[in-house]
Design a protein around this motif. Structure first.
Motif, PDB file in Angstrom:
ATOM      1  N   VAL A 281      -5.664   3.851   6.675  1.00 50.36           N
ATOM      2  CA  VAL A 281      -4.725   4.779   6.051  1.00 50.36           C
ATOM      3  C   VAL A 281      -3.496   4.870   6.951  1.00 50.36           C
ATOM      4  O   VAL A 281      -3.596   5.304   8.106  1.00 50.36           O
ATOM      5  CB  VAL A 281      -5.359   6.175   5.851  1.00 50.36           C
TER       6      VAL A 281
ATOM      7  N   ASN B 286     -10.163   1.867  -7.769  1.00 49.43           N
ATOM      8  CA  ASN B 286      -8.713   1.937  -7.599  1.00 49.43           C
ATOM      9  C   ASN B 286      -8.380   1.159  -6.321  1.00 49.43           C
ATOM     10  O   ASN B 286      -8.565   1.668  -5.215  1.00 49.43           O
ATOM     11  CB  ASN B 286      -8.255   3.396  -7.488  1.00 49.43           C
TER      12      ASN B 286
ATOM     13  N   LYS C 104     -11.768   3.515  -0.029  1.00 47.37           N
ATOM     14  CA  LYS C 104     -12.197   3.418   1.366  1.00 47.37           C
ATOM     15  C   LYS C 104     -13.243   2.321   1.516  1.00 47.37           C
ATOM     16  O   LYS C 104     -14.228   2.276   0.789  1.00 47.37           O
ATOM     17  CB  LYS C 104     -12.771   4.748   1.839  1.00 47.37           C
TER      18      LYS C 104
ATOM     19  N   SER D 294     -10.875  -0.660   5.787  1.00 49.60           N
ATOM     20  CA  SER D 294      -9.578  -0.191   5.279  1.00 49.60           C
ATOM     21  C   SER D 294      -8.893   0.700   6.313  1.00 49.60           C
ATOM     22  O   SER D 294      -9.514   1.176   7.266  1.00 49.60           O
ATOM     23  CB  SER D 294      -9.760   0.553   3.958  1.00 49.60           C
TER      24      SER D 294
ATOM     25  N   GLY E 212       0.826  -1.192   0.000  1.00 45.79           N
ATOM     26  CA  GLY E 212       0.000   0.000   0.000  1.00 45.79           C
ATOM     27  C   GLY E 212       0.861   1.242   0.000  1.00 45.79           C
ATOM     28  O   GLY E 212       2.086   1.170   0.132  1.00 45.79           O
ATOM     29  N   TYR E 213       0.205   2.391  -0.152  1.00 42.39           N
ATOM     30  CA  TYR E 213       0.906   3.670  -0.161  1.00 42.39           C
ATOM     31  C   TYR E 213       0.536   4.492   1.063  1.00 42.39           C
ATOM     32  O   TYR E 213      -0.627   4.511   1.494  1.00 42.39           O
ATOM     33  CB  TYR E 213       0.553   4.475  -1.408  1.00 42.39           C
TER      34      TYR E 213
ATOM     35  N   ARG F 114      -2.908   6.601   1.778  1.00 37.45           N
ATOM     36  CA  ARG F 114      -3.998   6.042   0.977  1.00 37.45           C
ATOM     37  C   ARG F 114      -4.621   4.861   1.714  1.00 37.45           C
ATOM     38  O   ARG F 114      -3.994   4.251   2.566  1.00 37.45           O
ATOM     39  CB  ARG F 114      -3.482   5.574  -0.378  1.00 37.45           C
ATOM     40  N   HIS F 115      -5.837   4.504   1.323  1.00 36.36           N
ATOM     41  CA  HIS F 115      -6.532   3.390   1.964  1.00 36.36           C
ATOM     42  C   HIS F 115      -5.910   2.060   1.555  1.00 36.36           C
ATOM     43  O   HIS F 115      -5.679   1.810   0.367  1.00 36.36           O
ATOM     44  CB  HIS F 115      -8.018   3.382   1.583  1.00 36.36           C
ATOM     45  N   THR F 116      -5.639   1.214   2.551  1.00 37.44           N
ATOM     46  CA  THR F 116      -5.187  -0.157   2.340  1.00 37.44           C
ATOM     47  C   THR F 116      -6.329  -1.058   2.786  1.00 37.44           C
ATOM     48  O   THR F 116      -6.737  -1.020   3.947  1.00 37.44           O
ATOM     49  CB  THR F 116      -3.911  -0.443   3.163  1.00 37.44           C
TER      50      THR F 116
ATOM     51  N   ASP G 140      -6.427   2.697  -3.408  1.00 42.63           N
ATOM     52  CA  ASP G 140      -6.945   3.786  -2.586  1.00 42.63           C
ATOM     53  C   ASP G 140      -8.467   3.826  -2.675  1.00 42.63           C
ATOM     54  O   ASP G 140      -9.049   4.705  -3.291  1.00 42.63           O
ATOM     55  CB  ASP G 140      -6.368   5.136  -3.036  1.00 42.63           C
TER      56      ASP G 140
END
Length: 183
Positions: A87, A76, A81, A85, A11-12, A15-17, A79
């Motif tokens: 962040v 996506n 939500k 999830s 993940g980033y 952003r939402h994982t 990312d």
């Protein structure tokens, strides 16, 4: 405890994982005093520990994302939500667990289910969130050499101190050199 299947915990930062519990109602049965007794354990709540010092409780397990949202827009998966999830505000490797609280019920010979007082909590095996930062550069033309600004190509890893994310490991050799995509 699961991550989005194609991302394997990658993940980033910021952003939402998508993280979810892969759990369902557990049922068993057997004979007791000439009657069939059924027992079931029903997931009731989920306590998430994200490995970054944060945690929360939800009442649904979540699940893997579909390709499209309810309006027909492509999702996506890097990312999006979801109720489960998380962040991450920092990069790194984070041990993630979910503790599922189960309530119990029983019945004899197909009668109505009756509740069993109390509950039991079961912690998952840990998973690993591998959170990175995303960095991009704008260039005015095609790269002619990897020495040019913005043209430095794929990251090279020092295998003694770092590793590529699981979703990209097949693109690197054992020395951390990029060998390219298998596709």
């Amino acid at each position: 405890m699961q991550f989005e299947p194609d991302l394997l915990g990658f993940g980033y930062k910021g952003r939402h994982t998508n993280i979810y519990a892969d759990v369902g109602t557990q049922t068993t049965s057997g004979e007791v005093l000439d009657a069939t007794m059924e027992l079931r354990a029903i997931p009731a709540s989920y306590y998430w520990t994200y490995g970054d010092g944060t945690s929360r409780m939800t009442y649904e397990p979540g699940g893997p994302l579909s390709d499209y949202d309810g309006t027909g827009e492509k999702i996506n998966t890097m990312d999006f939500k979801t109720p489960t999830s998380h962040v991450y505000e920092e990069t790194g490797l984070f041990e993630v667990t979910v503790t599922t609280e189960f309530i119990g019920q029983y019945r004899f010979d197909g009668s109505e289910w009756a509740g069993i007082p109390g509950s039991i909590s079961v912690e998952s095996s840990p998973g690993e969130a591998d959170i990175w930062t995303q960095n991009s550069r704008w260039v005015s033309g095609a790269c002619e050499s990897q020495d040019q600004w913005g043209c430095n190509g794929p990251v090279q890893f020092d295998p003694s101190t770092d590793r590529p994310p699981k979703i990209y490991q097949d693109q690197y050799d054992e020395n951390g050199n990029w060998i390219g995509s298998a596709n």
